[in-house]
Design a protein around this motif. Sequence first.
Motif, PDB file in Angstrom:
ATOM      1  N   GLU A  64       4.426  -0.998   9.069  1.00 45.64           N
ATOM      2  CA  GLU A  64       3.666  -0.843  10.552  1.00 45.64           C
ATOM      3  C   GLU A  64       2.538   0.187  10.384  1.00 45.64           C
ATOM      4  O   GLU A  64       1.412  -0.125  11.053  1.00 45.64           O
ATOM      5  N   ILE A  65       2.390   1.249   9.489  1.00 45.65           N
ATOM      6  CA  ILE A  65       1.545   2.145   9.091  1.00 45.65           C
ATOM      7  C   ILE A  65       0.425   1.198   8.380  1.00 45.65           C
ATOM      8  O   ILE A  65      -0.768   1.532   8.675  1.00 45.65           O
ATOM      9  N   VAL A  66       0.748   0.580   7.351  1.00 44.60           N
ATOM     10  CA  VAL A  66       0.018   0.073   6.602  1.00 44.60           C
ATOM     11  C   VAL A  66      -0.766  -1.350   7.132  1.00 44.60           C
ATOM     12  O   VAL A  66      -1.897  -1.740   6.556  1.00 44.60           O
ATOM     13  N   GLU A  67      -0.401  -1.821   8.163  1.00 44.94           N
ATOM     14  CA  GLU A  67      -0.764  -3.138   8.520  1.00 44.94           C
ATOM     15  C   GLU A  67      -2.258  -3.354   8.678  1.00 44.94           C
ATOM     16  O   GLU A  67      -2.683  -4.491   8.491  1.00 44.94           O
ATOM     17  N   PRO A  68      -2.838  -2.389   8.996  1.00 44.92           N
ATOM     18  CA  PRO A  68      -4.298  -2.246   9.640  1.00 44.92           C
ATOM     19  C   PRO A  68      -5.235  -2.438   8.272  1.00 44.92           C
ATOM     20  O   PRO A  68      -6.425  -2.993   8.324  1.00 44.92           O
ATOM     21  N   VAL A  69      -4.715  -2.075   7.050  1.00 46.54           N
ATOM     22  CA  VAL A  69      -5.501  -1.919   5.920  1.00 46.54           C
ATOM     23  C   VAL A  69      -4.954  -2.638   4.876  1.00 46.54           C
ATOM     24  O   VAL A  69      -5.271  -2.616   3.798  1.00 46.54           O
ATOM     25  N   LYS A  70      -3.809  -3.611   5.112  1.00 48.53           N
ATOM     26  CA  LYS A  70      -3.140  -4.222   4.005  1.00 48.53           C
ATOM     27  C   LYS A  70      -3.771  -4.951   2.970  1.00 48.53           C
ATOM     28  O   LYS A  70      -3.754  -5.081   2.011  1.00 48.53           O
ATOM     29  N   ASP A  71      -4.717  -5.731   3.946  1.00 49.06           N
ATOM     30  CA  ASP A  71      -5.673  -6.678   2.894  1.00 49.06           C
ATOM     31  C   ASP A  71      -6.564  -5.963   1.973  1.00 49.06           C
ATOM     32  O   ASP A  71      -7.266  -6.739   1.131  1.00 49.06           O
ATOM     33  N   TYR A  72      -6.784  -4.715   2.053  1.00 47.90           N
ATOM     34  CA  TYR A  72      -7.620  -3.916   1.144  1.00 47.90           C
ATOM     35  C   TYR A  72      -7.116  -3.199  -0.001  1.00 47.90           C
ATOM     36  O   TYR A  72      -7.545  -2.301  -0.728  1.00 47.90           O
ATOM     37  N   LEU A  73      -5.683  -3.255  -0.083  1.00 46.54           N
ATOM     38  CA  LEU A  73      -4.640  -2.531  -0.901  1.00 46.54           C
ATOM     39  C   LEU A  73      -4.764  -3.289  -2.138  1.00 46.54           C
ATOM     40  O   LEU A  73      -4.270  -4.452  -2.226  1.00 46.54           O
ATOM     41  N   LEU A  93      -9.281   4.123   4.220  1.00 48.33           N
ATOM     42  CA  LEU A  93     -10.000   3.419   3.169  1.00 48.33           C
ATOM     43  C   LEU A  93     -11.235   4.151   2.987  1.00 48.33           C
ATOM     44  O   LEU A  93     -12.133   4.779   3.674  1.00 48.33           O
ATOM     45  N   PRO A  94     -11.827   3.867   1.655  1.00 51.83           N
ATOM     46  CA  PRO A  94     -13.360   4.040   1.400  1.00 51.83           C
ATOM     47  C   PRO A  94     -14.194   3.167   2.352  1.00 51.83           C
ATOM     48  O   PRO A  94     -13.995   2.207   2.607  1.00 51.83           O
ATOM     49  N   THR A 123      -8.050 -11.513  -3.763  1.00 58.03           N
ATOM     50  CA  THR A 123      -6.811 -11.606  -4.146  1.00 58.03           C
ATOM     51  C   THR A 123      -5.722 -11.150  -3.321  1.00 58.03           C
ATOM     52  O   THR A 123      -4.402 -11.431  -3.514  1.00 58.03           O
ATOM     53  N   THR A 124      -6.203 -10.242  -2.378  1.00 58.66           N
ATOM     54  CA  THR A 124      -5.226  -9.639  -1.436  1.00 58.66           C
ATOM     55  C   THR A 124      -4.887 -10.509  -0.274  1.00 58.66           C
ATOM     56  O   THR A 124      -4.170 -10.279   0.451  1.00 58.66           O
ATOM     57  N   GLY A 125      -5.813 -11.421  -0.076  1.00 64.07           N
ATOM     58  CA  GLY A 125      -5.780 -12.499   1.014  1.00 64.07           C
ATOM     59  C   GLY A 125      -6.691 -12.358   2.087  1.00 64.07           C
ATOM     60  O   GLY A 125      -6.972 -13.048   3.118  1.00 64.07           O
ATOM     61  N   LEU A 126      -7.483 -11.364   1.858  1.00 61.29           N
ATOM     62  CA  LEU A 126      -8.652 -11.023   2.941  1.00 61.29           C
ATOM     63  C   LEU A 126      -9.647 -11.977   2.666  1.00 61.29           C
ATOM     64  O   LEU A 126     -10.039 -12.567   1.674  1.00 61.29           O
ATOM     65  N   VAL A 127     -10.200 -12.813   3.990  1.00 59.81           N
ATOM     66  CA  VAL A 127     -11.393 -13.912   3.703  1.00 59.81           C
ATOM     67  C   VAL A 127     -12.629 -12.918   3.963  1.00 59.81           C
ATOM     68  O   VAL A 127     -12.679 -12.739   5.127  1.00 59.81           O
ATOM     69  N   VAL A 128     -13.525 -13.343   3.117  1.00 56.88           N
ATOM     70  CA  VAL A 128     -14.811 -12.431   3.253  1.00 56.88           C
ATOM     71  C   VAL A 128     -16.137 -13.737   3.194  1.00 56.88           C
ATOM     72  O   VAL A 128     -15.896 -14.654   2.585  1.00 56.88           O
ATOM     73  N   GLN A 129     -16.986 -13.498   4.109  1.00 61.17           N
ATOM     74  CA  GLN A 129     -18.140 -14.639   4.237  1.00 61.17           C
ATOM     75  C   GLN A 129     -19.087 -13.984   3.163  1.00 61.17           C
ATOM     76  O   GLN A 129     -19.529 -13.198   3.162  1.00 61.17           O
ATOM     77  N   ILE A 140     -16.669  -8.475  -6.170  1.00 60.34           N
ATOM     78  CA  ILE A 140     -17.845  -8.377  -5.149  1.00 60.34           C
ATOM     79  C   ILE A 140     -17.310  -6.968  -4.358  1.00 60.34           C
ATOM     80  O   ILE A 140     -16.244  -6.368  -4.379  1.00 60.34           O
ATOM     81  N   SER A 141     -18.406  -6.404  -3.619  1.00 59.43           N
ATOM     82  CA  SER A 141     -18.302  -5.455  -2.986  1.00 59.43           C
ATOM     83  C   SER A 141     -18.022  -5.714  -1.563  1.00 59.43           C
ATOM     84  O   SER A 141     -18.906  -6.434  -0.930  1.00 59.43           O
ATOM     85  N   VAL A 142     -17.086  -4.992  -0.866  1.00 62.61           N
ATOM     86  CA  VAL A 142     -17.053  -5.250   0.605  1.00 62.61           C
ATOM     87  C   VAL A 142     -16.703  -4.254   1.460  1.00 62.61           C
ATOM     88  O   VAL A 142     -16.373  -3.127   1.270  1.00 62.61           O
ATOM     89  N   LYS A 143     -17.492  -4.343   2.696  1.00 60.88           N
ATOM     90  CA  LYS A 143     -17.643  -3.140   3.577  1.00 60.88           C
ATOM     91  C   LYS A 143     -16.173  -3.038   4.395  1.00 60.88           C
ATOM     92  O   LYS A 143     -15.808  -3.925   5.211  1.00 60.88           O
ATOM     93  N   THR A 144     -15.500  -2.099   4.308  1.00 62.90           N
ATOM     94  CA  THR A 144     -14.186  -1.909   4.824  1.00 62.90           C
ATOM     95  C   THR A 144     -14.191  -1.798   6.518  1.00 62.90           C
ATOM     96  O   THR A 144     -13.264  -2.236   7.033  1.00 62.90           O
ATOM     97  N   GLU A 145     -15.370  -1.531   6.958  1.00 61.38           N
ATOM     98  CA  GLU A 145     -15.283  -1.229   8.339  1.00 61.38           C
ATOM     99  C   GLU A 145     -15.303  -2.605   9.217  1.00 61.38           C
ATOM    100  O   GLU A 145     -14.725  -2.684  10.285  1.00 61.38           O
ATOM    101  N   ASP A 146     -15.854  -3.666   8.540  1.00 62.42           N
ATOM    102  CA  ASP A 146     -15.739  -4.885   9.260  1.00 62.42           C
ATOM    103  C   ASP A 146     -15.407  -6.177   8.063  1.00 62.42           C
ATOM    104  O   ASP A 146     -15.475  -7.313   8.667  1.00 62.42           O
ATOM    105  N   GLY A 147     -15.156  -5.757   7.139  1.00 58.26           N
ATOM    106  CA  GLY A 147     -14.929  -6.938   6.080  1.00 58.26           C
ATOM    107  C   GLY A 147     -16.106  -7.900   5.473  1.00 58.26           C
ATOM    108  O   GLY A 147     -16.159  -8.788   5.216  1.00 58.26           O
ATOM    109  N   SER A 148     -17.138  -7.141   5.716  1.00 64.41           N
ATOM    110  CA  SER A 148     -18.457  -7.994   5.390  1.00 64.41           C
ATOM    111  C   SER A 148     -18.800  -7.851   3.812  1.00 64.41           C
ATOM    112  O   SER A 148     -18.587  -6.663   3.083  1.00 64.41           O
TER     113      SER A 148
END
Length: 202
Positions: A64-73, A93-94, A123-129, A140-148
């Motif tokens: 429950e605590i990790v849910e908002p950031v799990k795709d960046y772990l 997150l950074p 590889t974490t399941g996060l989808v990025v444009q 690649i480098s991903v901005k954690t604020e909005d996943g861009s």
Amino acid sequence: MASYVQMSIRSISTKKVYNLRLTSNESLEGVNLAREEYEFSYIDGMGYHFMNPDTYEDITVSPEIVEPVKDYLMEGNIYILLFTDETVVSVELPAAITMEVAEAPEGVKGDSANNVYKSATMTTGLVVQVPLFIKPGEKISVKTEDGSYLPLFLFFEEPRPVCPDGAFFMPQSLPFFLFPEEGGYFSARYGMVPLWGESFFW
């Protein structure tokens, strides 16, 4: 006449913002917060395991605590755990994080000049444009604020050779982006404005 204080507070765990209106006689209970660096280790049935890199202490954080950031772990990466009363209430997150592309469809040649993007799965399941030239296996480098997607950003204080014919960057302290192209070439842009009409080799 009683006076009131209007304020906005944010939940540490859910990040939701709430509006409160209190009288001058009311008070709120304070909490002690502490931030510590922990390395993400693994996931099991108990939750998400983080290790203190200095003491090697293992801490299990609930899904429950990790849910908002799990795709960046990612295993081995350092994250900030926020504690209150020795209990983890949030994982911070950074601003940006390097991630590996697991799946990405082939781009259509000739579309790169139109700034066309496609969906790529990390590889974490996060989808990025991402731009069309990005392929599976690349990082690649991903901005954690909005996943861009964050393109490579360079800042030069002095001239630098950039292509076989001896062209140089002039010392304008001009920040710009480099967009990789096929064959090891790059196109340079200030924002989305091309700086050169043709790609150059870095």
